[in-house]
Scaffold this motif. Sequence first.
Motif, PDB file in Angstrom:
ATOM      1  N   THR A 150     -54.459  31.200 -55.657  1.00 45.33           N
ATOM      2  CA  THR A 150     -55.652  31.712 -56.331  1.00 45.33           C
ATOM      3  C   THR A 150     -56.360  30.610 -57.101  1.00 45.33           C
ATOM      4  N   THR A 151     -55.616  29.880 -57.948  1.00 44.09           N
ATOM      5  CA  THR A 151     -56.249  28.880 -58.821  1.00 44.09           C
ATOM      6  C   THR A 151     -56.788  27.684 -58.052  1.00 44.09           C
ATOM      7  N   MET A 152     -56.373  27.529 -56.803  1.00 44.37           N
ATOM      8  CA  MET A 152     -56.870  26.423 -55.994  1.00 44.37           C
ATOM      9  C   MET A 152     -57.914  26.877 -54.973  1.00 44.37           C
ATOM     10  N   SER A 153     -58.282  28.154 -55.024  1.00 41.47           N
ATOM     11  CA  SER A 153     -59.357  28.648 -54.155  1.00 41.47           C
ATOM     12  C   SER A 153     -60.675  28.541 -54.927  1.00 41.47           C
ATOM     13  N   PRO A 154     -61.810  28.392 -54.229  1.00 38.10           N
ATOM     14  CA  PRO A 154     -63.082  28.237 -54.942  1.00 38.10           C
ATOM     15  C   PRO A 154     -63.382  29.367 -55.930  1.00 38.10           C
ATOM     16  N   ARG A 155     -63.262  30.611 -55.504  1.00 42.38           N
ATOM     17  CA  ARG A 155     -63.569  31.724 -56.402  1.00 42.38           C
ATOM     18  C   ARG A 155     -62.537  31.830 -57.520  1.00 42.38           C
ATOM     19  N   GLY A 156     -61.280  31.583 -57.165  1.00 41.48           N
ATOM     20  CA  GLY A 156     -60.226  31.608 -58.181  1.00 41.48           C
ATOM     21  C   GLY A 156     -60.449  30.550 -59.245  1.00 41.48           C
ATOM     22  N   MET A 157     -60.862  29.349 -58.836  1.00 38.88           N
ATOM     23  CA  MET A 157     -61.173  28.292 -59.809  1.00 38.88           C
ATOM     24  C   MET A 157     -62.298  28.732 -60.726  1.00 38.88           C
ATOM     25  N   PHE A 158     -63.343  29.287 -60.139  1.00 37.95           N
ATOM     26  CA  PHE A 158     -64.492  29.737 -60.918  1.00 37.95           C
ATOM     27  C   PHE A 158     -64.070  30.766 -61.959  1.00 37.95           C
ATOM     28  N   LEU A 159     -63.370  31.804 -61.522  1.00 40.14           N
ATOM     29  CA  LEU A 159     -62.966  32.877 -62.428  1.00 40.14           C
ATOM     30  C   LEU A 159     -61.984  32.380 -63.480  1.00 40.14           C
ATOM     31  N   THR A 160     -60.971  31.654 -63.050  1.00 43.34           N
ATOM     32  CA  THR A 160     -59.954  31.146 -63.971  1.00 43.34           C
ATOM     33  C   THR A 160     -60.569  30.204 -64.998  1.00 43.34           C
ATOM     34  N   GLY A 161     -61.388  29.273 -64.538  1.00 44.92           N
ATOM     35  CA  GLY A 161     -62.017  28.321 -65.448  1.00 44.92           C
ATOM     36  C   GLY A 161     -62.840  29.001 -66.513  1.00 44.92           C
ATOM     37  N   HIS A 162     -63.637  29.987 -66.113  1.00 49.51           N
ATOM     38  CA  HIS A 162     -64.473  30.688 -67.087  1.00 49.51           C
ATOM     39  C   HIS A 162     -63.652  31.540 -68.054  1.00 49.51           C
ATOM     40  N   LEU A 163     -62.641  32.236 -67.555  1.00 42.85           N
ATOM     41  CA  LEU A 163     -61.827  33.082 -68.432  1.00 42.85           C
ATOM     42  C   LEU A 163     -60.998  32.257 -69.412  1.00 42.85           C
ATOM     43  N   ILE A 164     -60.417  31.173 -68.946  1.00 43.14           N
ATOM     44  CA  ILE A 164     -59.644  30.310 -69.863  1.00 43.14           C
ATOM     45  C   ILE A 164     -60.588  29.667 -70.870  1.00 43.14           C
ATOM     46  N   PHE A 165     -61.755  29.198 -70.411  1.00 42.14           N
ATOM     47  CA  PHE A 165     -62.701  28.599 -71.354  1.00 42.14           C
ATOM     48  C   PHE A 165     -63.069  29.595 -72.455  1.00 42.14           C
ATOM     49  N   GLU A 166     -63.337  30.840 -72.086  1.00 43.43           N
ATOM     50  CA  GLU A 166     -63.669  31.842 -73.103  1.00 43.43           C
ATOM     51  C   GLU A 166     -62.527  32.017 -74.096  1.00 43.43           C
ATOM     52  N   ALA A 167     -61.279  31.891 -73.621  1.00 43.77           N
ATOM     53  CA  ALA A 167     -60.112  32.058 -74.494  1.00 43.77           C
ATOM     54  C   ALA A 167     -59.903  30.864 -75.429  1.00 43.77           C
ATOM     55  N   ILE A 168     -60.481  29.707 -75.090  1.00 45.64           N
ATOM     56  CA  ILE A 168     -60.253  28.508 -75.915  1.00 45.64           C
ATOM     57  C   ILE A 168     -61.513  28.021 -76.624  1.00 45.64           C
ATOM     58  N   ARG A 169     -62.664  28.551 -76.297  1.00 43.23           N
ATOM     59  CA  ARG A 169     -63.941  27.979 -76.752  1.00 43.23           C
ATOM     60  C   ARG A 169     -64.053  27.848 -78.258  1.00 43.23           C
TER      61      ARG A 169
END
Length: 189
Positions: free
Chosen positions: A39-58
């Motif tokens: 999942t985390t290495m698929s294009p959509r998975g990267m997009f979703l994971t990156g945005h959700l983690i960023f929101e959790a750390i911003r």
Amino acid sequence: MKNELIALLCRKSFKYSETPAFKLVSGRMSRFYVNCKPTTMSPRGMFLTGHLIFEAIRNSGASAVGGLTFGADPIAMATAFASELKGQPVNAFSIRKTQKDHGIVKWVEGDIQPGEKVVVIDDVATTGASTIKAIERARSEGLEVVRAVILVDRQEGGMDHIRAHVPEAAAIISRDELVAGWKKTVRTS
């Protein structure tokens, strides 16, 4: 985004059995198997994971995000990319499993300096041992770990162990949410 990521994890990364069928690193058998990498290495998975983690750390004050290689690497890179898109750049870093023995001997790789505030991330927490190892190694390099964020909490005590080292720790998705998503996917397929 979270619901879409749960559905993607259920399709690519999560397995469930009514009886223990999956052997864990500990040697214990489990009814649940989670391998986030597809999942985390698929294009959509990267997009979703990156945005959700960023929101959790911003709002953490951290200048970088990373964890123990290899599980944390695609998540850290996706988060750094999402942070740039959001206009609040955060660097990615990686923590080695074995210490580099040549050049400048260190545990942490990336554009990061001692004294910086960082968030340690991981793809899955079962006991929390790999995340705790990453926290300890980051601290040994002089980094200030202000938060820990886990993509998937298997709900087997790992988050409590992590909180003993970093009180501000959270998971994006729980095992219960994956099971519910998996059951919904099975019913509709």
